[in-house]
Every structure is written in C-alpha cells, then in structure tokens.
Design a protein around this motif. Structure first.
Motif, PDB file in Angstrom:
ATOM      1  N   PHE A  17      12.283  23.306 -11.354  1.00 14.32           N
ATOM      2  CA  PHE A  17      11.857  21.917 -11.179  1.00 14.32           C
ATOM      3  C   PHE A  17      11.814  21.167 -12.509  1.00 14.32           C
ATOM      4  CE2 PHE A  17      10.935  23.285  -6.978  1.00 14.32           C
ATOM      5  CZ  PHE A  17      10.892  22.144  -6.200  1.00 14.32           C
ATOM      6  N   PHE A  18      11.486  21.851 -13.582  1.00 17.23           N
ATOM      7  CA  PHE A  18      11.564  21.252 -14.914  1.00 17.23           C
ATOM      8  C   PHE A  18      13.000  20.808 -15.180  1.00 17.23           C
ATOM      9  CE2 PHE A  18      10.166  22.119 -19.624  1.00 17.23           C
ATOM     10  CZ  PHE A  18      10.629  20.867 -19.991  1.00 17.23           C
ATOM     11  N   ALA A  19      13.941  21.722 -14.947  1.00 18.65           N
ATOM     12  CA  ALA A  19      15.344  21.438 -15.237  1.00 18.65           C
ATOM     13  C   ALA A  19      15.878  20.291 -14.397  1.00 18.65           C
ATOM     14  CB  ALA A  19      16.175  22.702 -14.991  1.00 18.65           C
ATOM     15  N   MET A  20      15.588  20.318 -13.093  1.00 22.56           N
ATOM     16  CA  MET A  20      16.177  19.324 -12.199  1.00 22.56           C
ATOM     17  C   MET A  20      15.517  17.951 -12.336  1.00 22.56           C
ATOM     18  SD  MET A  20      18.496  21.204 -11.127  1.00 22.56           S
ATOM     19  CE  MET A  20      19.263  19.843 -10.274  1.00 22.56           C
ATOM     20  N   THR A  21      14.290  17.904 -12.846  1.00 26.90           N
ATOM     21  CA  THR A  21      13.598  16.623 -13.020  1.00 26.90           C
ATOM     22  C   THR A  21      13.935  15.984 -14.357  1.00 26.90           C
ATOM     23  OG1 THR A  21      11.755  17.497 -11.720  1.00 26.90           O
ATOM     24  CG2 THR A  21      11.334  15.486 -12.953  1.00 26.90           C
ATOM     25  N   MET A  22      14.350  16.793 -15.324  1.00 24.53           N
ATOM     26  CA  MET A  22      14.481  16.320 -16.688  1.00 24.53           C
ATOM     27  C   MET A  22      15.484  15.176 -16.822  1.00 24.53           C
ATOM     28  SD  MET A  22      15.001  18.624 -20.041  1.00 24.53           S
ATOM     29  CE  MET A  22      16.548  19.229 -19.392  1.00 24.53           C
ATOM     30  N   VAL A  23      16.642  15.289 -16.185  1.00 23.19           N
ATOM     31  CA  VAL A  23      17.652  14.236 -16.293  1.00 23.19           C
ATOM     32  C   VAL A  23      17.126  12.948 -15.668  1.00 23.19           C
ATOM     33  CG1 VAL A  23      19.973  13.541 -15.645  1.00 23.19           C
ATOM     34  CG2 VAL A  23      19.545  15.892 -16.352  1.00 23.19           C
ATOM     35  N   ALA A  24      16.491  13.087 -14.480  1.00 21.36           N
ATOM     36  CA  ALA A  24      15.916  11.907 -13.821  1.00 21.36           C
ATOM     37  C   ALA A  24      14.789  11.321 -14.656  1.00 21.36           C
ATOM     38  CB  ALA A  24      15.405  12.281 -12.430  1.00 21.36           C
ATOM     39  N   ALA A  27       6.382  18.111 -16.398  1.00 17.62           N
ATOM     40  CA  ALA A  27       6.984  18.439 -17.691  1.00 17.62           C
ATOM     41  C   ALA A  27       8.382  17.843 -17.813  1.00 17.62           C
ATOM     42  CB  ALA A  27       7.035  19.953 -17.873  1.00 17.62           C
ATOM     43  N   GLY A  28       9.121  17.807 -16.686  1.00 15.90           N
ATOM     44  CA  GLY A  28      10.460  17.239 -16.696  1.00 15.90           C
ATOM     45  C   GLY A  28      10.467  15.745 -16.952  1.00 15.90           C
ATOM     46  N   SER A  79      22.923  20.086 -20.755  1.00 15.96           N
ATOM     47  CA  SER A  79      22.955  21.413 -21.383  1.00 15.96           C
ATOM     48  C   SER A  79      21.629  22.141 -21.184  1.00 15.96           C
ATOM     49  CB  SER A  79      23.253  21.279 -22.880  1.00 15.96           C
ATOM     50  OG  SER A  79      24.518  20.702 -23.090  1.00 15.96           O
ATOM     51  N   PHE A  80      20.522  21.418 -21.405  1.00 16.52           N
ATOM     52  CA  PHE A  80      19.210  22.045 -21.261  1.00 16.52           C
ATOM     53  C   PHE A  80      18.925  22.372 -19.807  1.00 16.52           C
ATOM     54  CE2 PHE A  80      14.465  21.986 -21.570  1.00 16.52           C
ATOM     55  CZ  PHE A  80      14.355  23.033 -22.474  1.00 16.52           C
ATOM     56  N   MET A  81      19.377  21.499 -18.901  1.00 16.98           N
ATOM     57  CA  MET A  81      19.210  21.758 -17.473  1.00 16.98           C
ATOM     58  C   MET A  81      19.954  23.028 -17.065  1.00 16.98           C
ATOM     59  SD  MET A  81      20.381  19.425 -14.199  1.00 16.98           S
ATOM     60  CE  MET A  81      22.081  20.016 -14.281  1.00 16.98           C
ATOM     61  N   GLY A 110      18.696  30.462 -16.424  1.00 14.04           N
ATOM     62  CA  GLY A 110      17.606  31.362 -16.768  1.00 14.04           C
ATOM     63  C   GLY A 110      16.837  31.802 -15.537  1.00 14.04           C
ATOM     64  N   ALA A 111      16.564  30.847 -14.642  1.00 16.34           N
ATOM     65  CA  ALA A 111      15.859  31.174 -13.400  1.00 16.34           C
ATOM     66  C   ALA A 111      16.691  32.105 -12.523  1.00 16.34           C
ATOM     67  CB  ALA A 111      15.516  29.895 -12.637  1.00 16.34           C
ATOM     68  N   ILE A 112      17.997  31.837 -12.442  1.00 18.63           N
ATOM     69  CA  ILE A 112      18.879  32.693 -11.641  1.00 18.63           C
ATOM     70  C   ILE A 112      18.938  34.102 -12.246  1.00 18.63           C
ATOM     71  CG2 ILE A 112      21.291  33.052 -10.939  1.00 18.63           C
ATOM     72  CD1 ILE A 112      21.566  30.004 -10.742  1.00 18.63           C
ATOM     73  N   SER A 113      18.995  34.184 -13.572  1.00 13.51           N
ATOM     74  CA  SER A 113      19.034  35.495 -14.238  1.00 13.51           C
ATOM     75  C   SER A 113      17.791  36.310 -13.936  1.00 13.51           C
ATOM     76  CB  SER A 113      19.157  35.308 -15.758  1.00 13.51           C
ATOM     77  OG  SER A 113      20.396  34.767 -16.106  1.00 13.51           O
ATOM     78  N   VAL A 114      16.631  35.656 -14.000  1.00 17.43           N
ATOM     79  CA  VAL A 114      15.379  36.358 -13.718  1.00 17.43           C
ATOM     80  C   VAL A 114      15.372  36.855 -12.275  1.00 17.43           C
ATOM     81  CG1 VAL A 114      12.892  36.025 -13.388  1.00 17.43           C
ATOM     82  CG2 VAL A 114      13.995  35.243 -15.487  1.00 17.43           C
ATOM     83  N   ALA A 115      15.836  36.021 -11.343  1.00 12.96           N
ATOM     84  CA  ALA A 115      15.853  36.421  -9.935  1.00 12.96           C
ATOM     85  C   ALA A 115      16.792  37.601  -9.714  1.00 12.96           C
ATOM     86  CB  ALA A 115      16.262  35.236  -9.059  1.00 12.96           C
ATOM     87  N   CYS A 116      17.989  37.545 -10.307  1.00 18.25           N
ATOM     88  CA  CYS A 116      18.946  38.652 -10.167  1.00 18.25           C
ATOM     89  C   CYS A 116      18.397  39.933 -10.801  1.00 18.25           C
ATOM     90  CB  CYS A 116      20.276  38.285 -10.820  1.00 18.25           C
ATOM     91  SG  CYS A 116      21.208  36.993  -9.969  1.00 18.25           S
TER      92      CYS A 116
END
Length: 508
Positions: free
Chosen positions: A54-61, A109-110, A394-396, A402-408
């Motif tokens: 949610f941080f990543a997806m909100t940041m651009v907006a 935070a985003g 880039s940051f998004m 990172g979230a996908i890596s942790v889940a995998c």
C-alpha cells in the motif's frame, strides 16, 4: 543556508525518521505478534507485505495529489492517516485488524514520503543546496531504519509489542505540529494533473491476489482448483495492466518508457536488489530469537551489520555513482548480495550467529552499491521532465517486488520447514498429527496452539521436539535464501546487459 531553512530541514528529517522506524521496527515484532495472536509466519508476514504494497501503490498518487493540492496539505493529511492507523495498530484485537491498520499506515506513508521529498526540494532548498537537503532527508529515514529495531526491542522488553506503535503516534504528532507551524502554505499548484487510479487498482489487485495465493497455498494445496483460479485471475490482471495503461491519459507506465531498453533494464535492477535485503530483514531477527534464543533487543543489535550498511549506503551511494559509474557499482553490488544470500545457505548451522553474519554484511554492502545507483540510473535513462515520475515508479517497483519476494520466500520456507519437521519427528520416533505439526512449525512455541501441543509430550519428548523445530527452522530459512540467491543473481545478468553509453543519451 539560513536558520529558518535549517529548522525546516530538521523537521522534515524527523518526519522521515518516523517513516524509517516503522518499516524495520515492525519486522522485529513478528515473533511477539505470532504469540499474541496465535498465528504462524505465513500470516504474520502480512505485517510487512501489506504495508509495503500500500505504501508503494499510494506513493505515485500521493506525489501527484501533492502537486495538485499542495505538498504541505498532503503531508498533513498523510500524517493524520498514519497517526490514526498507528492508534488502530496499538488497539488491534486480532491479526486481521492489525493487517488492515498496517495497510492504512502504508497509505498514510505513501502520501507523506513523496511530499516530504518534494517540499524539501522545492520549498526549502535553493538550487545549490538541493542535493544536500535530499541527502539529509534520506539520512533521516535510514537512521530510522537503524533505530527502529532497537525501539522494538526496548518495548518488547517492557512487556508489550503494541507500545512500538505509540512511538509512531509520537513522531506523527511532532511531524504534524512542525508541518502546521513551520511549513508555509503553497499558493500555486499544477493544473490539469491526472491520477491513474485504474492502473494502480489493477496492479494492486493483481499483486494482492498473488501474495494471498502464496500465503494460503500450503493450506489449500498447491494444485487445488481454488488456488489455481486465484493465480489465474492474478495473471490475467497482470496481463491487462499494460493494455489499460495505453488507454489512460497519464499512465504509470508511459508507452515510450516500455520501448526504452535501458530504462527497462534499470527498472529490473531496481526490483531484484531488494529480494535478499527484505528476506534478510524478515528472517535474520527470527533466527536470532527462535534459534539462538536472543531477546528482541539483542537481535536488534545483532541486525546492525545489515541496517547500518543500508543507512550508510544511502549517504555515500551518490559519490560512488559519480566516481565509478552505474554498471560497475551494480554488477559488484549484485555479486555481493548474491554471495551474501548464498553464504547463509552454505554456512553450517552449528556456527550460530556466524551463520548469518557474513550474509548480513555482504547483503548490506550489496544494497549500498545497488539501491541508490539503480534509482539514479533509471532517472538517467529518461528525459529530465520524466525524472519525478520515474523516481516514484522505481521506488514503487522496489517495494512491490520486495513484498512478492517475501511472500515467495515464506511459502518456500514454510513448506521446507514443515517437511524437515516431519522428518525430524519421525527420526525421534515421535508420532504427531499434521495439525499439531503445523501448530509448532516456524519455531514460535509461545502461541496457545503450540503450548497445547507441547503439553501432550513428556519432558524427554519436548527436548527432542525442540531440536527438531530448530533444525526445521534453519532448513526453511536456508531454502528461503536459496530463492533469494537466484532472485538477486538475475541482477548480475541485467547489470552486464546495461549499456552506460546509451543510458546517458536522453530517450526520444
């Protein structure tokens, strides 16, 4: 630089510090949260993943809204959301409630982070001081990354992990007060800006479904029809995302960027460098607490080789980029991270803390050489007027992968540790049901479910089970780092593919 500007910079650094402690500090709380809510690692990983997503997806907006309505205003709104969400985290009656509150924290935070950077760059710093101000703000957030685990350790030692979120409340209140009192209102805003809500919604849902599928896979069965359908819907949404982007007025991914080879390579370099660091931040503290028996505060200090290098890297990476160029930095940085992740796998379990110490140091060094330079390289690959968009993108990408890596990694870890636990119990001639094995898998024996299982055993069996659990956790963590090793190694290939000469030719 005048005194008024210095005070504003300090205020922005405090805001950045609050965001920094929240990210790494919450990771140290995972074992305590597992005990409090009788949950396992596949569920508590969401404390990190949902926030990052949610941080990543909100940041651009958030950045766009700041351009449209004022960065000061959006900072205050974002801090209000973050403050409210921190209170919800503090009073959370259950894990689902906590995860929802963490998602809300990510939204706050985003909104805050891009507006903090923009305000510092445009309203505080003069042209000649801009790089210094940006470096100081980044130093604020990375210093928070270092102190976050220590604050977590201190509050857990006081007896309640929830107290950590009161620290968020304090920093949010201080940041809001300084924003209201010290930051002047902006009178001119950009007109005609549009936000790609359709693209953000589709991408967020695609990632969320993928993360959820990786979470429930072990319970549903990896070949079960519901799970296959879940992954199918996620794949369809990922497939639709670039097609939707072609139809919106101001997409997250401009078609021109998707045709820019060097930009795509740098975007990939922004993705893969985070895998080992995120997996390490999640599992190193758990290893120190569950296997070595350290306290939360001791494990926070033990994590310092990684967090300190991450903090130092953000400060020195700009100088290194100018001196050595992106290709060499990224190549050797990815080599360090790959060797660091691999070292965790090959070092013997009997080495104790030394099993993970070389890995922490190498992963931290690798992040120093890759995180900042990969973002700078992405910005260099596009026209100057697209620098802000690409920086946010880039940051998004960095946080989402990172979230996908942790889940995998967690899915791999859980399956591997459970299989190892079954083998260890069988070798010890202990008969235990699958349900009971799942209750103790992961190494947290302070949950109510785990306590109920252990009460069924004799004192001799308890010692054998504890040994099996420790070995199982180590096996699972090793397999998580096998995934991280292969993931980070992709960056070595991408770094070799990067053409520095083309990188600095502005795309047409």
């Amino acid at each position: 630089m005048d005194r008024k500007s210095i005070i504003k910079i300090i205020a922005l650094m405090v805001t950045a510090f609050g965001i920094g402690i929240d990210f790494t500090g919450a990771l140290m709380l995972v074992p305590a949260i597992e005990s409090s809510f009788d949950a396992d690692i596949t569920s508590t990983q969401w404390v990190l993943n949902i926030y990052a997503l949610f941080f990543a997806m909100t940041m651009v907006a958030g950045g766009r809204l700041g351009d449209m309505y004022g960065h000061r205003r959006m900072m205050i709104i974002g801090l209000s959301i973050f403050l409210f969400a921190s209170i919800l985290c503090f009073v959370s009656p259950g894990l689902d409630y906590l995860i929802g509150a963490r998602a809300l924290q990510g939204i706050g935070a985003g909104c805050v982070w891009p507006c903090t950077l923009a305000f510092g760059a445009t309203k505080v710093a003069k042209e000649e001081h801009r790089a210094l101000v940006m470096g100081l703000i980044l130093a604020g957030v990375t210093t928070g990354n270092v102190f976050g685990p220590m604050i977590s350790g201190a509050v857990v030692n006081l007896g309640d992990w929830r107290l950590f979120f009161l620290a968020n409340v304090v920093f949010s209140c201080v940041s809001m007060a300084t924003a209201i009192l010290l930051m002047e209102r902006e009178t001119e805003h950009k007109k005609g800006e549009h936000i790609d809500f359709a693209g953000m919604g589709i991408l967020s849902l695609a990632v969320l479904l993928l993360l959820y599928g990786l979470d429930v896979g072990a319970d549903w069965g990896w070949t079960s029809l519901p799970l296959i359908l879940l992954f199918f819907v996620s794949a369809v949404l990922f497939f639709l995302f670039p097609r939707v982007e072609k139809r919106v007025k101001e997409p997250l991914l401009l078609p021109q960027l998707m045709q820019n080879r060097e930009f795509l390579i740098t975007l990939g370099l922004n993705m893969f460098n985070v895998s080992a660091a995120f997996v390490g931040l999640l599992y190193f503290p758990q290893y120190m607490q569950k296997v070595l028996g350290w306290s939360v505060f001791q494990s926070a200090l033990g994590l310092a080789p990684l967090t300190v290098l991450l903090a130092v890297g953000s400060i020195v990476s700009g100088t290194l980029y100018n001196d050595f160029g992106p290709k060499r930095l990224l190549f050797w940085g990815y080599v360090c991270s790959t060797l660091g992740a691999a070292s965790v796998v090959v070092m013997p379990a009997s080495a104790g803390y030394l099993q993970i110490l070389p890995g922490m140091a190498l992963i931290g060094l690798g992040a120093t050489l890759t995180v900042g330079p990969s973002g700078t390289a992405a910005v260099c690959a596009v026209k100057p007027e697209r620098a802000g968009l690409v920086g946010g993108l880039s940051f998004m990408t960095h946080l989402v992968y990172g979230a996908i890596s942790v889940a995998c990694a967690t899915a791999v870890m859980y399956v591997s540790s459970l299989q190892s636990l079954k083998t260890g119990l069988a070798a010890a001639d202990i008969d235990m049901s699958d349900t009971d094995q799942k209750a103790i898998n992961g190494g947290t024996l302070t949950t109510e479910s785990a306590k109920a299982v252990m009460q069924k055993l004799s004192s001799d069996e308890i010692e054998k089970v504890k040994s099996a659990i420790t070995a199982a956790f180590d096996t699972g963590m090793n397999m998580a780092f096998v995934f991280a090793t292969f993931s980070v190694a992709v960056g070595i290939i991408l770094a070799l593919m990067l053409d520095e000469k083309k990188l600095h030719k502005i795309e047409e």
